[in-house]
Design a protein around this motif. Structure first.
Motif, PDB file in Angstrom:
ATOM      1  N   GLU A 243       0.902  -1.886  -0.262  1.00 58.84           N
ATOM      2  CA  GLU A 243      -0.067  -0.154   0.135  1.00 58.84           C
ATOM      3  C   GLU A 243       0.793   1.013  -0.065  1.00 58.84           C
ATOM      4  OE1 GLU A 243      -2.653  -0.026   2.824  1.00 58.84           O
ATOM      5  OE2 GLU A 243      -3.519  -2.268   2.899  1.00 58.84           O
ATOM      6  N   GLU A 266       0.212   9.487  11.537  1.00 57.95           N
ATOM      7  CA  GLU A 266      -0.257   7.905  11.713  1.00 57.95           C
ATOM      8  C   GLU A 266       2.235   7.787  11.047  1.00 57.95           C
ATOM      9  OE1 GLU A 266      -2.294   5.644   8.639  1.00 57.95           O
ATOM     10  OE2 GLU A 266      -3.194   7.651   8.018  1.00 57.95           O
ATOM     11  N   PHE A 268       4.439   4.544  11.316  1.00 59.45           N
ATOM     12  CA  PHE A 268       4.572   3.138  10.411  1.00 59.45           C
ATOM     13  C   PHE A 268       6.187   3.226  11.079  1.00 59.45           C
ATOM     14  CE2 PHE A 268       1.938   5.484   7.755  1.00 59.45           C
ATOM     15  CZ  PHE A 268       1.090   5.356   7.461  1.00 59.45           C
ATOM     16  N   VAL A 299       4.001   0.407   1.910  1.00 54.89           N
ATOM     17  CA  VAL A 299       4.126  -0.260   3.120  1.00 54.89           C
ATOM     18  C   VAL A 299       4.003  -1.310   2.236  1.00 54.89           C
ATOM     19  CG1 VAL A 299       3.062  -1.237   5.136  1.00 54.89           C
ATOM     20  CG2 VAL A 299       3.706   1.564   4.622  1.00 54.89           C
ATOM     21  N   GLU A 301       2.860  -5.921   3.549  1.00 51.31           N
ATOM     22  CA  GLU A 301       1.701  -7.059   3.927  1.00 51.31           C
ATOM     23  C   GLU A 301       2.081  -7.273   5.409  1.00 51.31           C
ATOM     24  OE1 GLU A 301       3.786 -11.205   2.756  1.00 51.31           O
ATOM     25  OE2 GLU A 301       1.880 -10.742   2.160  1.00 51.31           O
ATOM     26  N   ASP A 302       3.518  -6.529   5.559  1.00 53.91           N
ATOM     27  CA  ASP A 302       3.825  -7.068   7.434  1.00 53.91           C
ATOM     28  C   ASP A 302       3.787  -5.092   8.043  1.00 53.91           C
ATOM     29  OD1 ASP A 302       4.315  -9.934   7.578  1.00 53.91           O
ATOM     30  OD2 ASP A 302       6.506  -9.339   6.829  1.00 53.91           O
ATOM     31  N   GLU A 303       3.319  -4.639   7.299  1.00 62.19           N
ATOM     32  CA  GLU A 303       2.875  -3.317   7.651  1.00 62.19           C
ATOM     33  C   GLU A 303       4.220  -2.372   8.101  1.00 62.19           C
ATOM     34  OE1 GLU A 303       0.307  -2.672  11.317  1.00 62.19           O
ATOM     35  OE2 GLU A 303      -1.713  -3.633   9.168  1.00 62.19           O
ATOM     36  N   ASP A 304       5.490  -2.492   6.833  1.00 58.82           N
ATOM     37  CA  ASP A 304       6.544  -1.955   7.044  1.00 58.82           C
ATOM     38  C   ASP A 304       6.874  -1.559   5.864  1.00 58.82           C
ATOM     39  OD1 ASP A 304       7.404  -2.990   9.933  1.00 58.82           O
ATOM     40  OD2 ASP A 304       8.649  -4.886   8.679  1.00 58.82           O
TER      41      ASP A 304
END
Length: 464
Positions: A243, A266, A268, A299, A301-304
């Protein structure tokens, strides 16, 4: 040009058995395309000075695309030759097995190779295949042992990836580099496609440097942008669940980034291998990003955060090495060579010690050896020290006794004795530097003492 064969991971693993010339680039023996080889971890002991390329070097070595020289040696700053660039282009696009087949045909006389007097037998299959696929021409064969320049590597890679037609159509496209005029005639389209497709990037100063030789470290990074099927890796498609977010940087460090997105903050986590890209495809790092920068982050799928694209040019910094004569939160005075120079300090200056610990201006002491980075406004934005971060104590008093090994001062009514560090710095008035033997009994001094209770700096209140 012949269409490339897409060889699966089995062949990529197979290529781990190959090596560079002649010991580190030799062709494989007894190749069996049906056999899958285990790929073990490979590390080198001479790549610490190219941290931006360490992962790529390891990955390419594991796949057999680029190999070391034995004994943990990779020689990352050594230029690749044109022959090496051609061979790696063939390997990364899945042509290894066919090159080996060509070599066998040449050896048994089934195929004529007209450059046997110019090319070693182990490499003849690669060169003949590159000629057949029009990656190179007869004239190129005469220069195979010369260092491969960036414009030449662009041509080899674009042709190996079957993008020749696109390059020809792009010969008149605008190339957004300050040194575009130095690109040799006939290579503009190759460089345009190589940059546009993300195979190659420019430098932080807005240059492409087409005539610069490509090092083995740089070649590793370039080759890693090609997948095992010979396709250019598209970062946007690499992970379907990626994303993207756009916003203004509120804060950032090596681990986290906070953005203002639609008036909300936000935060991250940042992946340790995050890619940082500025305008003109200039590659930077986390330290180059400032609060207030407009960025787009990718970003996974592990939100990294795996990629940060900064909507600004990468600032060029001047660096100076010197010894600290004076420092406070606003200004630092350095002894650079034999000259004193003063610099204003940026409010959010980064202070980094040898052990990679972050510190503050208060942790820097008189006499420290430092490297400072100064921005275009002559503000110090980074201070790097050649020692570990530690706490110091300060003592003031009158010298009661002193020799090269220890010093005793009278602090009020108390006598204090300290060992003297072998590398002690001794400063007199006007920041003149002297030696311990220049200190006399009765002198007023300030001592800076480290955690081992050794005096590392002595400041003497008198003229030298």
């Amino acid at each position: 040009m012949k269409t490339k064969k897409l060889i699966a991971l089995t062949v990529s693993a197979l290529m781990a058995t190959t090596a560079f010339a002649p010991s580190a680039f030799a062709a494989p023996k007894n190749v069996n395309v049906n056999k899958t080889f285990a790929i073990s971890n490979i590390s080198f002991n001479d790549v610490d000075d190219v941290p931006w390329a360490k992962n790529s070097i390891s990955n390419m070595a594991q796949k057999g695309i680029l190999k070391g020289y034995g004994n943990g040696i990779f020689q990352p700053n050594k230029p690749v030759t044109q022959l090496e660039a051609i061979i790696t282009a063939l390997r990364v696009t899945g042509e290894e097995v066919e090159a080996v087949s060509y070599k066998e045909l040449i050896e048994n006389g089934s195929k004529n190779f007209k450059f046997k007097d110019l090319v070693s037998s182990w490499a003849q299959g690669y060169v003949e295949l590159a000629l057949d696929e029009e990656i190179i021409n007869d004239e190129d064969v005469k220069n195979l042992n010369s260092a491969a320049k960036r414009y030449e590597v662009a041509k080899y890679m674009v042709r190996a990836l079957d993008l020749e037609d696109e390059a020809i159509e792009s010969m008149d496209e605008d190339i957004d580099f300050e040194d575009a005029d130095s690109i040799p005639d006939g290579y503009e389209g190759y460089i345009y496609v190589a940059v546009d497709r993300g195979i190659m990037n420019g430098y932080p100063n807005g240059m492409f440097l087409p005539n610069k030789p490509v090092t083995r470290a740089e070649m590793s990074v370039l080759l890693e942008r090609i997948d095992e099927d010979g396709n250019i890796i598209d970062d946007e498609d690499d992970i379907d669940d990626n994303e993207k977010y756009e916003g203004e940087v509120v804060s950032i460090d090596s681990d986290k980034i906070t953005l203002s997105i639609d008036d909300e903050d936000e935060t991250f986590d940042i992946d340790e291998d995050v890619e940082v890209v500025f305008e003109n495809n200039a590659e930077g790092n986390i330290d180059d990003i400032e609060e207030g920068d407009e960025v787009e982050i990718t970003v996974n799928e592990d939100e990294d955060v795996i990629k940060i694209e900064v909507d600004d040019e990468l600032a060029e910094l001047d660096t100076y090495n010197g010894r600290v004569l004076a420092i406070d939160e606003d200004e630092v005075t350095l002894l650079v060579g034999s000259n004193e120079k003063k610099y204003d300090i940026y409010e959010d200056v980064e202070v980094i010690f040898e052990d990679e610990e972050d510190g503050t201006v208060d942790d820097v002491i008189k006499g420290d050896k430092v490297k400072i980075s100064v921005d275009e406004d002559d503000m110090v934005v980074k201070i790097e020290l050649s020692r570990e971060l530690e706490d110091f104590d300060n003592y003031e008093g009158e010298v009661d006794a002193v020799n090269e090994d220890e010093i005793t001062i009278i602090d009020g009514s108390e006598d204090l004795t300290f060992d003297i560090d072998n590398d002690v710095q001794v400063f007199f008035n006007d920041d003149e530097m002297g030696d311990v033997e220049d200190i006399d009994t009765g002198d007023d001094v300030e001592l800076i003492v480290d955690e081992a209770d050794e005096v590392v700096t002595i400041i003497v209140d008198k003229d030298l």
